[in-house]
Design a protein around this motif. Structure first.
Motif: not given
Length: 442
Positions: A391-398, A400-412
């Motif tokens: 949770t360094l910046d948004g939510v990043r999930v690692g 097997d074989g990949g990842w996804f990131l959910l992150r709030a826009s800083g301006t929109q």
């Protein structure tokens, strides 16, 4: 996030960015330098936007009111301003620029003598002084001076000294009507044959939009492909960014460029600082060379902060900001341009690109007026379902074989969704899973 975001103050002129604001920023910076007993000299430069002229005048007036001496670089690349803080024995530097933003915008970014942007503590102190009007103004006989200095030749000299070419490649440089002319001067002095696009500084950016994306640099790619050029370079309005085109007209992705730069700058056992949304391809490419990746929040300010660690040999953002900490802690587009030409002179960029993996990546945004609440619910759901969560910046999930990131826009009013995997089907699965998490949290 306070008034100073990761890119300083930035927004529409006459609304977010005004002469009143610039005056007070000057007062705040000068007062802070005096309170810290730092060197009371400040270098100031701007990109070609016409609004920058009056903003620099207001900023300089505020600085001088606190007794600070202003050294005006005129129209100058942001990395020239950042480097000139140390060259001019100054306590701070100020760039009046909106960087790659469109013409109606302008902004203010602050620099330390190390070339690093003001960190969170320094930004917070400037914001406090602005909020409280905590200015230490001097009497008539204690005002600072204002002088002029063309620091571009110093920057060119440094670039030439730091570049070692194998031959002298033909280069096309698309300046985007910005302030990056030092790149052309340095490459010319290095013996390259340089052709330019959009070389006349013009803050309305008539040649192309300021941000050097693949779409905006189609003319550059076509010219490189149809000419004898071995490499093309594109800058944004203030030349802190640099993007590349290979000899066959391929516009290099930011992740591929990051991998190539980092692989050359770092050695086995070193670390490279990259933001959380950087491709797995960079990590895999560097792992083969024994180089570790350290992930940061998104923003070159955070990459630069990580690069202050002696174990970090390079830092970069796929958007085009590249930092060699042994050289300077600011993103230096002209330096990056010279390094790209250096790489191309030793081995064609097309051949180098073949060594970098290319994985499927999916990106989208979900509109919401409740970003904070949505992200909080997303965090709860992710914690309950996944093990490798950051949770360094948004939510990043690692996974097997990949990842996804959910992150709030800083301006929109958006939550940004990014997913990547080493194969197409897995990338699509992760992307759909990530989107579903946001949809359920709305």
């Amino acid at each position: 996030m306070g008034m100073f975001g990761t890119s300083g103050i930035r927004g529409p002129v006459g609304e977010t960015v005004t002469a009143d604001l610039a005056l007070d920023v000057g007062r705040a910076v000068g007062s802070d330098l005096a309170a810290r007993d730092a060197e009371g000299r400040v270098v100031v430069g701007r990109d070609p936007r016409e609004s920058g002229e009056l903003l620099v005048d207001a900023l300089a007036a505020g600085l001088r009111e606190t007794g600070a001496d202003v050294v005006d670089l005129g129209v100058a690349a942001t990395p020239t301003v950042a480097r000139a803080v140390a060259w001019g024995d100054a306590g701070a530097g100020v760039s009046v620029t909106a960087s790659h933003n469109p013409a109606p915008d302008n902004g203010i970014k602050l620099w330390q003598p190390s070339g690093q942007a003001y960190d969170a503590d320094l930004r917070a102190e400037i914001e406090r002084r602005l909020r409280e009007a905590a200015f230490d103004l001097r009497a008539w006989d204690g005002l600072g001076t204002r002088t002029e200095w063309d620091a571009a030749p110093d920057h060119v000299e440094r670039l030439v000294a730091a570049t070692d070419l194998s031959g002298a490649p033909d280069v096309v440089v698309d300046l985007g009507n910005g302030a990056g002319g030092v790149t052309v001067d340095a490459l010319t002095e290095l013996g390259c044959s340089v052709e330019t696009l959009n070389a006349q500084p013009d803050g309305t950016f008539p040649g192309r939009p300021s941000e050097p994306t693949a779409e905006n640099c189609a003319s550059l790619a076509a010219l490189v492909r149809e000419s004898d050029a071995e490499v093309g370079i594109a800058h944004d309005g203030d030349a802190d960014r640099a993007r590349a085109v290979a000899a066959d007209g391929t516009f290099l992705s930011g992740d591929a460029t990051l991998a190539l730069f980092a692989g050359e700058a770092a050695s086995e056992g070193d670390r490279v600082a990259v933001p959380v949304d950087t491709s797995l391809a960079v990590e895999d490419y560097l792992a083969e060379r024994g180089i570790d990746v350290e992930r940061t929040r998104v923003g070159d300010v955070y990459v630069a902060e990580a690069a202050t660690d002696p174990g970090v040999a390079f830092g970069g953002e796929p958007s085009g900001a590249w930092i060699w900490p042994g050289e300077t802690l600011c993103p230096d587009g002209p330096y990056a341009a010279c390094k790209l030409v250096e790489l191309a002179s030793e081995r064609p960029l097309t051949e180098r690109l073949a060594d970098v993996p290319d994985y499927p990546i999916r990106r989208d945004s979900v509109e919401t007026d409740e970003k904070a609440a949505v992200m909080e619910r997303v965090r709860e759901a992710v914690d309950a379902e996944y093990d490798d969560v950051a949770t360094l910046d948004g939510v990043r999930v690692g996974v097997d074989g990949g990842w996804f990131l959910l992150r709030a826009s800083g301006t929109q009013p958006l939550v940004r969704v990014t997913a990547e995997a080493r194969d197409e089907r897995r990338a699509e699965e992760l992307f759909e899973a990530a989107r579903s998490l946001v949809a359920s949290a709305r």
